[in-house]
Each structure stands twice: as C-alpha cells, then as structure tokens.
Design an enzyme around this catalytic site. Structure first.
Site, PDB file in Angstrom:
ATOM      1  N   ILE A  42      -3.780  -0.422   0.003  1.00 23.34           N
ATOM      2  CA  ILE A  42      -3.499   0.037  -1.357  1.00 23.34           C
ATOM      3  C   ILE A  42      -4.013   1.464  -1.531  1.00 23.34           C
ATOM      4  O   ILE A  42      -5.141   1.776  -1.131  1.00 23.34           O
ATOM      5  CB  ILE A  42      -4.146  -0.898  -2.401  1.00 23.34           C
ATOM      6  CG1 ILE A  42      -3.707  -2.361  -2.170  1.00 23.34           C
ATOM      7  CG2 ILE A  42      -3.835  -0.436  -3.820  1.00 23.34           C
ATOM      8  CD1 ILE A  42      -2.228  -2.621  -2.329  1.00 23.34           C
ATOM      9  N   HIS A  43      -3.189   2.298  -2.137  1.00 27.81           N
ATOM     10  CA  HIS A  43      -3.543   3.703  -2.302  1.00 27.81           C
ATOM     11  C   HIS A  43      -3.215   4.194  -3.706  1.00 27.81           C
ATOM     12  O   HIS A  43      -2.507   3.528  -4.461  1.00 27.81           O
ATOM     13  CB  HIS A  43      -2.801   4.567  -1.268  1.00 27.81           C
ATOM     14  CG  HIS A  43      -1.308   4.491  -1.412  1.00 27.81           C
ATOM     15  ND1 HIS A  43      -0.613   5.289  -2.294  1.00 27.81           N
ATOM     16  CD2 HIS A  43      -0.392   3.709  -0.806  1.00 27.81           C
ATOM     17  CE1 HIS A  43       0.669   5.007  -2.214  1.00 27.81           C
ATOM     18  NE2 HIS A  43       0.832   4.042  -1.319  1.00 27.81           N
ATOM     19  N   CYS A  44      -3.749   5.354  -4.033  1.00 24.11           N
ATOM     20  CA  CYS A  44      -3.380   6.041  -5.271  1.00 24.11           C
ATOM     21  C   CYS A  44      -2.021   6.689  -5.018  1.00 24.11           C
ATOM     22  O   CYS A  44      -1.780   7.237  -3.955  1.00 24.11           O
ATOM     23  CB  CYS A  44      -4.436   7.082  -5.631  1.00 24.11           C
ATOM     24  SG  CYS A  44      -4.803   8.221  -4.284  1.00 24.11           S
ATOM     25  N   GLY A  82       5.411   3.763  -4.045  1.00 24.31           N
ATOM     26  CA  GLY A  82       4.347   4.063  -3.086  1.00 24.31           C
ATOM     27  C   GLY A  82       4.324   3.047  -1.961  1.00 24.31           C
ATOM     28  O   GLY A  82       3.283   2.761  -1.387  1.00 24.31           O
TER      29      GLY A  82
END
Length: 120
Positions: A42-44, A82
C-alpha cells in the site's frame, strides 16, 4: 529523467511478501478494497505524469529495472487507483491487462518507507 510516478510504501499486506516471493509486487494506493489489501504493498497515491511503456525504468528501493511489457489497462489503473502488478519475469507481452513486466531479479524484501519511482 522525468519521474512519471513516484510513491512510498506506507503499509504491507499480511501476504504481500508471499506474492513477492512468487515474483509479483501488487501495488495499490490506500483506497485498496479490504478483500485485496492483504496481498498488496500500500502506498500514497501520486498523479501519473506520462504513459508508462516498455523501455521505461522503475526503481524499487535501490533496485533499477527495465520495463519489458505493459498491460492494456495498467496506465489507467495506476492513474485512477494506484494499482498495478509488477512481474519480475522479463516477459515481452503482458500476462494480464493490469501487469507491468520488468527485467531483473525481484528485490529480496520491501519495507515501509521504500520508494517506487517510474521514469522514462
């Protein structure tokens, strides 16, 4: 070199390392649905600043890879959600529409704070 997309890993799904051991890195922004979050890194989210295509590079932590294939919906999925799956197999045609294939051995591990940067 223009950074097309640049993010930092915020959290690791419970089974994300197992996917990595299978030469897959499943990326999803923090809007990942609960049913898939356990398998994802999980990322920004960042804004996609250009099309990712074969021949581009991706840097994951300190490892640099050349992109060999990009699935039909990978750019749209990355831009909107994303979300893509990076496959470390060097294939020259995408296995699935949301896959990005790269040349080189997968990173040994990914930790929170590691950066992922796509550039041309």
């Amino acid at each position: 070199m223009l950074a097309l997309y640049q993010v930092k890993i915020q959290s690791l799904g419970e089974f994300s390392s197992e996917a990595l051991e299978d030469d897959m890195m499943i990326l999803f922004s923090d809007i990942a649905p609960e049913e898939v979050k356990d398998y994802c890194f999980i990322h920004c989210h960042d804004q996609l600043k250009g099309e990712i295509k074969p021949g581009n590079k991706v840097k994951i932590s300190d490892c640099l890879f050349t992109i060999t294939a990009v699935g039909d919906v990978a750019n749209r999925n990355l831009s909107e959600l994303g979300h893509i799956t990076i496959r470390f197999d060097g294939e020259h045609s995408a296995e699935f529409p949301g896959c990005v294939h790269v040349e080189g051995n997968r990173p040994g591990s990914i930790v929170c704070g590691d950066e992922i940067k796509f550039f041309n």
